[in-house]
Design a protein around this motif. Structure first.
Motif, PDB file in Angstrom:
ATOM      1  N   VAL A  84      52.416  39.701  27.049  1.00  0.00           N
ATOM      2  CA  VAL A  84      51.147  40.158  27.627  1.00  0.00           C
ATOM      3  C   VAL A  84      50.981  41.661  27.382  1.00  0.00           C
ATOM      4  CG1 VAL A  84      49.854  40.499  29.781  1.00  0.00           C
ATOM      5  CG2 VAL A  84      50.978  38.305  29.318  1.00  0.00           C
ATOM      6  N   ASN A  85      52.032  42.433  27.620  1.00  0.00           N
ATOM      7  CA  ASN A  85      51.958  43.886  27.403  1.00  0.00           C
ATOM      8  C   ASN A  85      51.700  44.225  25.944  1.00  0.00           C
ATOM      9  OD1 ASN A  85      52.425  44.288  30.112  1.00  0.00           O
ATOM     10  ND2 ASN A  85      54.557  44.902  29.864  1.00  0.00           N
ATOM     11  N   GLY A  86      52.260  43.429  25.029  1.00  0.00           N
ATOM     12  CA  GLY A  86      52.067  43.651  23.600  1.00  0.00           C
ATOM     13  C   GLY A  86      50.790  43.035  23.065  1.00  0.00           C
ATOM     14  N   LYS A  87      49.989  42.457  23.947  1.00  0.00           N
ATOM     15  CA  LYS A  87      48.702  41.841  23.618  1.00  0.00           C
ATOM     16  C   LYS A  87      48.840  40.662  22.647  1.00  0.00           C
ATOM     17  CE  LYS A  87      45.935  45.592  25.114  1.00  0.00           C
ATOM     18  NZ  LYS A  87      46.396  45.614  26.442  1.00  0.00           N
ATOM     19  N   ALA A  88      50.034  40.065  22.581  1.00  0.00           N
ATOM     20  CA  ALA A  88      50.236  38.875  21.752  1.00  0.00           C
ATOM     21  C   ALA A  88      49.727  37.635  22.460  1.00  0.00           C
ATOM     22  CB  ALA A  88      51.716  38.719  21.417  1.00  0.00           C
ATOM     23  N   LEU A  89      49.491  37.767  23.753  1.00  0.00           N
ATOM     24  CA  LEU A  89      49.088  36.631  24.573  1.00  0.00           C
ATOM     25  C   LEU A  89      48.065  37.106  25.596  1.00  0.00           C
ATOM     26  CD1 LEU A  89      50.036  33.644  25.001  1.00  0.00           C
ATOM     27  CD2 LEU A  89      51.497  34.527  26.789  1.00  0.00           C
ATOM     28  N   PRO A  90      46.946  36.404  25.725  1.00  0.00           N
ATOM     29  CA  PRO A  90      45.961  36.806  26.733  1.00  0.00           C
ATOM     30  C   PRO A  90      46.529  36.636  28.145  1.00  0.00           C
ATOM     31  CG  PRO A  90      45.142  34.948  25.414  1.00  0.00           C
ATOM     32  CD  PRO A  90      46.534  35.225  24.988  1.00  0.00           C
ATOM     33  N   SER A  91      46.305  37.639  28.980  1.00  0.00           N
ATOM     34  CA  SER A  91      46.769  37.506  30.360  1.00  0.00           C
ATOM     35  C   SER A  91      46.006  36.367  31.019  1.00  0.00           C
ATOM     36  CB  SER A  91      46.577  38.807  31.138  1.00  0.00           C
ATOM     37  OG  SER A  91      45.215  39.104  31.257  1.00  0.00           O
ATOM     38  N   GLY A  92      46.658  35.637  31.866  1.00  0.00           N
ATOM     39  CA  GLY A  92      46.027  34.514  32.542  1.00  0.00           C
ATOM     40  C   GLY A  92      46.218  33.187  31.836  1.00  0.00           C
ATOM     41  N   MET A  93      46.662  33.209  30.574  1.00  0.00           N
ATOM     42  CA  MET A  93      46.891  31.949  29.869  1.00  0.00           C
ATOM     43  C   MET A  93      48.125  31.247  30.425  1.00  0.00           C
ATOM     44  SD  MET A  93      47.187  31.301  25.825  1.00  0.00           S
ATOM     45  CE  MET A  93      46.873  29.682  25.184  1.00  0.00           C
ATOM     46  N   VAL A  94      49.087  32.034  30.894  1.00  0.00           N
ATOM     47  CA  VAL A  94      50.296  31.493  31.500  1.00  0.00           C
ATOM     48  C   VAL A  94      50.327  31.938  32.952  1.00  0.00           C
ATOM     49  CG1 VAL A  94      52.823  31.459  31.460  1.00  0.00           C
ATOM     50  CG2 VAL A  94      51.553  31.559  29.307  1.00  0.00           C
ATOM     51  N   LYS A  95      50.437  30.983  33.846  1.00  0.00           N
ATOM     52  CA  LYS A  95      50.552  31.286  35.276  1.00  0.00           C
ATOM     53  C   LYS A  95      51.971  30.969  35.711  1.00  0.00           C
ATOM     54  CE  LYS A  95      45.759  30.470  36.474  1.00  0.00           C
ATOM     55  NZ  LYS A  95      44.822  29.662  37.242  1.00  0.00           N
ATOM     56  N   VAL A  96      52.600  31.935  36.349  1.00  0.00           N
ATOM     57  CA  VAL A  96      53.972  31.742  36.822  1.00  0.00           C
ATOM     58  C   VAL A  96      53.931  31.050  38.170  1.00  0.00           C
ATOM     59  CG1 VAL A  96      56.087  32.910  37.529  1.00  0.00           C
ATOM     60  CG2 VAL A  96      54.778  33.760  35.562  1.00  0.00           C
ATOM     61  N   GLN A  97      54.685  29.980  38.274  1.00  0.00           N
ATOM     62  CA  GLN A  97      54.823  29.240  39.530  1.00  0.00           C
ATOM     63  C   GLN A  97      56.236  29.509  40.047  1.00  0.00           C
ATOM     64  OE1 GLN A  97      52.323  27.473  40.870  1.00  0.00           O
ATOM     65  NE2 GLN A  97      50.951  27.705  39.143  1.00  0.00           N
ATOM     66  N   LEU A  98      56.396  30.607  40.783  1.00  0.00           N
ATOM     67  CA  LEU A  98      57.707  30.974  41.309  1.00  0.00           C
ATOM     68  C   LEU A  98      58.135  29.950  42.350  1.00  0.00           C
ATOM     69  CD1 LEU A  98      59.901  33.109  41.044  1.00  0.00           C
ATOM     70  CD2 LEU A  98      58.779  34.393  42.858  1.00  0.00           C
ATOM     71  N   HIS A  99      59.319  29.436  42.218  1.00  0.00           N
ATOM     72  CA  HIS A  99      59.865  28.367  43.064  1.00  0.00           C
ATOM     73  C   HIS A  99      59.064  27.073  42.901  1.00  0.00           C
ATOM     74  CE1 HIS A  99      62.318  31.357  44.996  1.00  0.00           C
ATOM     75  NE2 HIS A  99      61.261  32.011  45.380  1.00  0.00           N
ATOM     76  N   GLY A 100      58.318  26.959  41.811  1.00  0.00           N
ATOM     77  CA  GLY A 100      57.492  25.774  41.600  1.00  0.00           C
ATOM     78  C   GLY A 100      58.299  24.624  41.027  1.00  0.00           C
ATOM     79  N   ASP A 101      58.284  23.504  41.706  1.00  0.00           N
ATOM     80  CA  ASP A 101      58.872  22.284  41.173  1.00  0.00           C
ATOM     81  C   ASP A 101      57.855  21.699  40.205  1.00  0.00           C
ATOM     82  OD1 ASP A 101      60.879  19.929  41.437  1.00  0.00           O
ATOM     83  OD2 ASP A 101      58.877  19.040  41.655  1.00  0.00           O
ATOM     84  N   SER A 102      58.248  21.513  38.960  1.00  0.00           N
ATOM     85  CA  SER A 102      57.288  21.113  37.937  1.00  0.00           C
ATOM     86  C   SER A 102      56.596  19.782  38.242  1.00  0.00           C
ATOM     87  CB  SER A 102      57.941  21.082  36.559  1.00  0.00           C
ATOM     88  OG  SER A 102      59.067  20.263  36.558  1.00  0.00           O
ATOM     89  N   ASN A 110      67.725  31.849  33.279  1.00  0.00           N
ATOM     90  CA  ASN A 110      66.768  31.167  32.407  1.00  0.00           C
ATOM     91  C   ASN A 110      65.342  31.587  32.747  1.00  0.00           C
ATOM     92  OD1 ASN A 110      68.966  29.768  31.315  1.00  0.00           O
ATOM     93  ND2 ASN A 110      68.722  28.097  32.750  1.00  0.00           N
ATOM     94  N   GLY A 111      65.003  31.524  34.026  1.00  0.00           N
ATOM     95  CA  GLY A 111      63.682  31.954  34.458  1.00  0.00           C
ATOM     96  C   GLY A 111      63.446  33.418  34.162  1.00  0.00           C
ATOM     97  N   ALA A 112      64.474  34.241  34.372  1.00  0.00           N
ATOM     98  CA  ALA A 112      64.347  35.683  34.111  1.00  0.00           C
ATOM     99  C   ALA A 112      64.031  35.940  32.641  1.00  0.00           C
ATOM    100  CB  ALA A 112      65.622  36.403  34.527  1.00  0.00           C
ATOM    101  N   ALA A 113      64.657  35.176  31.746  1.00  0.00           N
ATOM    102  CA  ALA A 113      64.391  35.349  30.318  1.00  0.00           C
ATOM    103  C   ALA A 113      62.940  35.006  29.993  1.00  0.00           C
ATOM    104  CB  ALA A 113      65.336  34.468  29.495  1.00  0.00           C
ATOM    105  N   PHE A 114      62.435  33.915  30.565  1.00  0.00           N
ATOM    106  CA  PHE A 114      61.037  33.540  30.338  1.00  0.00           C
ATOM    107  C   PHE A 114      60.078  34.574  30.913  1.00  0.00           C
ATOM    108  CE2 PHE A 114      62.491  29.508  28.870  1.00  0.00           C
ATOM    109  CZ  PHE A 114      61.439  28.957  28.155  1.00  0.00           C
ATOM    110  N   LEU A 115      60.378  35.095  32.091  1.00  0.00           N
ATOM    111  CA  LEU A 115      59.502  36.096  32.702  1.00  0.00           C
ATOM    112  C   LEU A 115      59.472  37.383  31.888  1.00  0.00           C
ATOM    113  CD1 LEU A 115      60.337  35.545  36.471  1.00  0.00           C
ATOM    114  CD2 LEU A 115      58.297  34.790  35.220  1.00  0.00           C
ATOM    115  N   LYS A 116      60.621  37.806  31.376  1.00  0.00           N
ATOM    116  CA  LYS A 116      60.687  39.016  30.550  1.00  0.00           C
ATOM    117  C   LYS A 116      59.904  38.812  29.261  1.00  0.00           C
ATOM    118  CE  LYS A 116      62.445  42.946  28.972  1.00  0.00           C
ATOM    119  NZ  LYS A 116      61.331  43.739  28.471  1.00  0.00           N
ATOM    120  N   ALA A 117      60.077  37.670  28.630  1.00  0.00           N
ATOM    121  CA  ALA A 117      59.340  37.394  27.390  1.00  0.00           C
ATOM    122  C   ALA A 117      57.836  37.328  27.645  1.00  0.00           C
ATOM    123  CB  ALA A 117      59.833  36.091  26.763  1.00  0.00           C
ATOM    124  N   LEU A 118      57.448  36.747  28.773  1.00  0.00           N
ATOM    125  CA  LEU A 118      56.033  36.678  29.137  1.00  0.00           C
ATOM    126  C   LEU A 118      55.457  38.075  29.341  1.00  0.00           C
ATOM    127  CD1 LEU A 118      53.490  35.109  29.929  1.00  0.00           C
ATOM    128  CD2 LEU A 118      54.441  34.908  32.238  1.00  0.00           C
TER     129      LEU A 118
END
Length: 190
Positions: free
Chosen positions: A137-155, A125-133
């Motif tokens: 970002v690479n496709g410039k559909a989303l500004p970099s920095g708008m989404v911060k990945v919290q690896l092992h982050g408990d929400s 699940n996380g891998a799918a979100f990371l790939k889409a992110l």
């Protein structure tokens, strides 16, 4: 749609053309996308500065989908159908982020992902979100920095730390019809 063999929402997303129990992926992803957009728009309306998110729509929602639609069994096409569904949901989430970017300018989405589940197996699940992110970002559909990945982050912990820092925080809650907080207060997801 796949919490168990009797998941009540599956009927809403069953393809009617075949008469078989087959998930209508487009309908499910479209509706999840509307939920994503509503959450993001509501957070903007409430002037939330930080939104804490997790792979919403994938965990308990899909855990036993194979019991309702055999195409999602790991043995069918080597599990590709489930992988494709996870990626479609993640892309739809990032599409919602992109669509609401004007509303959520100067806001940050904290995406909490684990690199492995409790058994030590990598988290698809996380891998799918990371790939889409990465693609967004690479496709410039989303500004970099708008989404911060919290690896092992408990929400819940991430949200509390942001609130303690004086931020206005929204935490996406993994709830269902039976439990607020889903499996936080019980043995396993319902």
């Amino acid at each position: 749609i796949g919490e168990d063999a009797m998941a009540p929402d599956f009927a809403d997303y069953q393809e009617s053309r075949t008469g078989r129990r087959v998930l209508d992926v487009t309908a499910y992803c479209d509706d999840m996308g509307r939920i994503f957009e509503n959450v993001l728009s509501s957070a903007a309306q409430m002037q939330v500065t930080d939104i804490v998110w997790f792979p919403f729509g994938m965990g308990a929602f899909l855990r036993n989908l194979h019991l309702l639609d055999g195409n999602y069994d790991r043995r069918h096409r080597n599990g590709e159908m489930m992988t494709e569904l996870r990626h479609a949901l993640a892309r739809r989430f990032l599409n919602a982020v992109s669509k609401t970017a004007m509303l959520t300018a100067h806001r940050c989405i904290h995406l909490c992902v684990a690199s492995a589940d409790a058994s030590g197996i990598s988290d698809p699940n996380g891998a799918a979100f990371l790939k889409a992110l990465q693609d967004s970002v690479n496709g410039k559909a989303l500004p970099s920095g708008m989404v911060k990945v919290q690896l092992h982050g408990d929400s819940l912990t991430v949200a509390q730390e942001l609130a303690d820092a004086g931020k206005s925080v929204a935490l996406v809650n993994g709830a269902n019809r039976s439990l607020i907080g889903n499996h936080w207060f019980d043995d396993g997801a319902k």
